[in-house]
Motif scaffolding. Structure first.
Motif, PDB file in Angstrom:
ATOM      1  N   THR A 179      -9.141   3.898 -14.308  1.00 13.69           N
ATOM      2  CA  THR A 179      -8.632   3.194 -15.475  1.00 13.69           C
ATOM      3  C   THR A 179      -9.817   2.787 -16.334  1.00 13.69           C
ATOM      4  OG1 THR A 179      -8.628   1.105 -14.288  1.00 13.69           O
ATOM      5  CG2 THR A 179      -6.565   2.307 -14.345  1.00 13.69           C
ATOM      6  N   SER A 180      -9.621   2.842 -17.632  1.00 16.94           N
ATOM      7  CA  SER A 180     -10.666   2.455 -18.565  1.00 16.94           C
ATOM      8  C   SER A 180     -10.329   1.083 -19.112  1.00 16.94           C
ATOM      9  CB  SER A 180     -10.728   3.475 -19.700  1.00 16.94           C
ATOM     10  OG  SER A 180     -11.699   3.113 -20.632  1.00 16.94           O
ATOM     11  N   PHE A 181     -11.311   0.275 -19.338  1.00 17.61           N
ATOM     12  CA  PHE A 181     -11.128  -1.092 -19.818  1.00 17.61           C
ATOM     13  C   PHE A 181     -10.239  -1.889 -18.874  1.00 17.61           C
ATOM     14  CE2 PHE A 181     -11.486   1.483 -23.739  1.00 17.61           C
ATOM     15  CZ  PHE A 181     -12.757   1.083 -24.089  1.00 17.61           C
ATOM     16  N   HIS A 182     -10.089  -1.420 -17.641  1.00 18.42           N
ATOM     17  CA  HIS A 182      -9.330  -2.067 -16.575  1.00 18.42           C
ATOM     18  C   HIS A 182      -7.831  -2.167 -16.847  1.00 18.42           C
ATOM     19  CE1 HIS A 182     -12.985  -3.044 -14.460  1.00 18.42           C
ATOM     20  NE2 HIS A 182     -13.500  -3.433 -15.603  1.00 18.42           N
ATOM     21  N   PHE A 183      -7.315  -1.489 -17.880  1.00 18.52           N
ATOM     22  CA  PHE A 183      -5.864  -1.515 -18.065  1.00 18.52           C
ATOM     23  C   PHE A 183      -5.305  -0.216 -18.613  1.00 18.52           C
ATOM     24  CE2 PHE A 183      -7.536  -2.947 -22.077  1.00 18.52           C
ATOM     25  CZ  PHE A 183      -6.703  -2.370 -23.013  1.00 18.52           C
ATOM     26  N   ILE A 184      -6.082   0.615 -19.273  1.00 15.26           N
ATOM     27  CA  ILE A 184      -5.576   1.882 -19.799  1.00 15.26           C
ATOM     28  C   ILE A 184      -5.930   2.980 -18.798  1.00 15.26           C
ATOM     29  CG2 ILE A 184      -5.683   3.574 -21.654  1.00 15.26           C
ATOM     30  CD1 ILE A 184      -6.400   1.322 -23.547  1.00 15.26           C
ATOM     31  N   PRO A 185      -4.933   3.616 -18.183  1.00 14.23           N
ATOM     32  CA  PRO A 185      -5.225   4.652 -17.203  1.00 14.23           C
ATOM     33  C   PRO A 185      -5.805   5.892 -17.862  1.00 14.23           C
ATOM     34  CG  PRO A 185      -2.867   4.252 -17.353  1.00 14.23           C
ATOM     35  CD  PRO A 185      -3.525   3.346 -18.325  1.00 14.23           C
ATOM     36  N   PHE A 225       1.357   4.247 -27.555  1.00 13.04           N
ATOM     37  CA  PHE A 225       0.701   5.318 -26.814  1.00 13.04           C
ATOM     38  C   PHE A 225       0.108   4.785 -25.512  1.00 13.04           C
ATOM     39  CE2 PHE A 225      -3.205   7.661 -25.825  1.00 13.04           C
ATOM     40  CZ  PHE A 225      -2.658   8.911 -25.557  1.00 13.04           C
ATOM     41  N   ALA A 226      -0.565   3.643 -25.557  1.00 17.84           N
ATOM     42  CA  ALA A 226      -1.166   3.056 -24.354  1.00 17.84           C
ATOM     43  C   ALA A 226      -0.089   2.691 -23.334  1.00 17.84           C
ATOM     44  CB  ALA A 226      -1.995   1.826 -24.717  1.00 17.84           C
ATOM     45  N   ILE A 227       1.019   2.149 -23.792  1.00 18.32           N
ATOM     46  CA  ILE A 227       2.117   1.793 -22.886  1.00 18.32           C
ATOM     47  C   ILE A 227       2.735   3.044 -22.281  1.00 18.32           C
ATOM     48  CG2 ILE A 227       4.459   0.810 -22.800  1.00 18.32           C
ATOM     49  CD1 ILE A 227       3.449  -1.245 -24.901  1.00 18.32           C
ATOM     50  N   GLY A 228       2.972   4.066 -23.098  1.00 18.23           N
ATOM     51  CA  GLY A 228       3.537   5.321 -22.602  1.00 18.23           C
ATOM     52  C   GLY A 228       2.631   6.005 -21.595  1.00 18.23           C
ATOM     53  N   LYS A 229       1.347   6.014 -21.882  1.00 21.96           N
ATOM     54  CA  LYS A 229       0.390   6.632 -20.963  1.00 21.96           C
ATOM     55  C   LYS A 229       0.324   5.856 -19.653  1.00 21.96           C
ATOM     56  CE  LYS A 229      -4.255   8.434 -20.748  1.00 21.96           C
ATOM     57  NZ  LYS A 229      -5.519   8.655 -21.397  1.00 21.96           N
ATOM     58  N   GLU A 239       3.072   9.010 -11.877  1.00 16.65           N
ATOM     59  CA  GLU A 239       2.307  10.057 -11.202  1.00 16.65           C
ATOM     60  C   GLU A 239       1.583   9.506  -9.977  1.00 16.65           C
ATOM     61  OE1 GLU A 239       1.979  13.484 -11.665  1.00 16.65           O
ATOM     62  OE2 GLU A 239       3.763  13.079 -12.856  1.00 16.65           O
ATOM     63  N   LYS A 240       1.031   8.310 -10.093  1.00 14.71           N
ATOM     64  CA  LYS A 240       0.328   7.699  -8.959  1.00 14.71           C
ATOM     65  C   LYS A 240       1.289   7.460  -7.795  1.00 14.71           C
ATOM     66  CE  LYS A 240      -2.529   3.736  -7.756  1.00 14.71           C
ATOM     67  NZ  LYS A 240      -3.138   2.502  -8.221  1.00 14.71           N
ATOM     68  N   LYS A 241       2.484   6.986  -8.086  1.00 13.93           N
ATOM     69  CA  LYS A 241       3.488   6.763  -7.035  1.00 13.93           C
ATOM     70  C   LYS A 241       3.865   8.087  -6.362  1.00 13.93           C
ATOM     71  CE  LYS A 241       4.426   2.347  -7.502  1.00 13.93           C
ATOM     72  NZ  LYS A 241       4.151   1.369  -6.495  1.00 13.93           N
ATOM     73  N   LYS A 242       4.018   9.169  -7.167  1.00 16.11           N
ATOM     74  CA  LYS A 242       4.338  10.475  -6.597  1.00 16.11           C
ATOM     75  C   LYS A 242       3.224  10.962  -5.670  1.00 16.11           C
ATOM     76  CE  LYS A 242       7.119  12.412 -10.348  1.00 16.11           C
ATOM     77  NZ  LYS A 242       7.144  13.467 -11.381  1.00 16.11           N
ATOM     78  N   ILE A 243       1.982  10.786  -6.101  1.00 14.98           N
ATOM     79  CA  ILE A 243       0.849  11.215  -5.274  1.00 14.98           C
ATOM     80  C   ILE A 243       0.797  10.411  -3.994  1.00 14.98           C
ATOM     81  CG2 ILE A 243      -1.680  11.222  -5.159  1.00 14.98           C
ATOM     82  CD1 ILE A 243      -1.664  12.042  -8.115  1.00 14.98           C
ATOM     83  N   LEU A 244       0.961   9.086  -4.098  1.00 15.66           N
ATOM     84  CA  LEU A 244       0.932   8.250  -2.899  1.00 15.66           C
ATOM     85  C   LEU A 244       2.074   8.596  -1.945  1.00 15.66           C
ATOM     86  CD1 LEU A 244      -0.077   4.793  -4.388  1.00 15.66           C
ATOM     87  CD2 LEU A 244      -1.491   6.338  -3.029  1.00 15.66           C
ATOM     88  N   LYS A 245       3.207   8.975  -2.486  1.00 11.12           N
ATOM     89  CA  LYS A 245       4.352   9.327  -1.652  1.00 11.12           C
ATOM     90  C   LYS A 245       4.164  10.694  -0.994  1.00 11.12           C
ATOM     91  CE  LYS A 245       9.312  10.167  -1.910  1.00 11.12           C
ATOM     92  NZ  LYS A 245      10.436  10.365  -2.812  1.00 11.12           N
ATOM     93  N   ASN A 246       3.684  11.686  -1.756  1.00  5.56           N
ATOM     94  CA  ASN A 246       3.622  13.058  -1.257  1.00  5.56           C
ATOM     95  C   ASN A 246       2.310  13.420  -0.560  1.00  5.56           C
ATOM     96  OD1 ASN A 246       6.178  13.522  -2.314  1.00  5.56           O
ATOM     97  ND2 ASN A 246       5.362  14.198  -4.271  1.00  5.56           N
ATOM     98  N   CYS A 247       1.210  12.811  -0.933  1.00  4.44           N
ATOM     99  CA  CYS A 247      -0.099  13.246  -0.441  1.00  4.44           C
ATOM    100  C   CYS A 247      -0.749  12.286   0.543  1.00  4.44           C
ATOM    101  CB  CYS A 247      -1.053  13.469  -1.620  1.00  4.44           C
ATOM    102  SG  CYS A 247      -0.489  14.754  -2.751  1.00  4.44           S
TER     103      CYS A 247
END
Length: 158
Positions: free
Chosen positions: A79-85, A16-20, A27-35
């Protein structure tokens, strides 16, 4: 059926953590690209907290943030715990200009101290309740930049 399901629980938690994480970074890449605008500013690895007041229920989380600051909004990638978004929050300065935003929430108030900035907003799903994001351990250059950016665009409280 195995007697001990604890190892399966651990495996599911890590999957779950890896998938998230994968979804978050796409999503972050899409936002950085579009916004992202031409005069945007990015700040990385800023420590902070998120405080949610839901009436009888209060939440407090320590997080790390990456910021994308546009002319009309701020994107907070937490990000929480510096690795889980956790999620992406888009704080809008004014409803007049919604260009290059994604699911924006109106920034209501802000407070700037010597080494921290506190942002207050009211999400639509939290009627009459608020969220506070505190960005801590900022250097003077970052604080001055945020102060100049926020000046006159939202209500300042002291």
């Amino acid at each position: 059926m195995p007697d001990n399901i604890f190892p399966y629980f651990i495996i599911v938690f890590f999957l779950f953590a890896i998938g998230k994480s994968v979804y978050y970074f796409i999503e972050k890449k899409k936002i950085l690209k579009n916004c992202k605008q031409t005069n945007s500013i990015e700040l990385k690895n800023i420590s902070g907290t998120i405080f949610t007041d839901q009436g009888n229920k209060k939440n407090f989380e320590w997080c790390s943030f990456n910021l994308l600051i546009n002319e009309n909004s701020i994107f907070l990638f937490s990000t929480s715990f510096h690795f889980i978004p956790l999620k992406t929050t888009n704080l809008l300065f004014s409803n007049k200009n919604r260009k290059n935003t994604r699911k924006p929430t109106l920034l209501r108030e802000y407070k700037i101290d010597n080494n921290s900035v506190e942002l207050v907003y009211y999400p639509e799903y939290l009627m009459n309740r608020h969220k506070k994001i505190t960005l801590e351990n900022l250097n003077q250059e970052q604080i001055l930049m945020l102060e100049n950016l926020l000046d006159g665009k939202s209500r300042r409280f002291y």
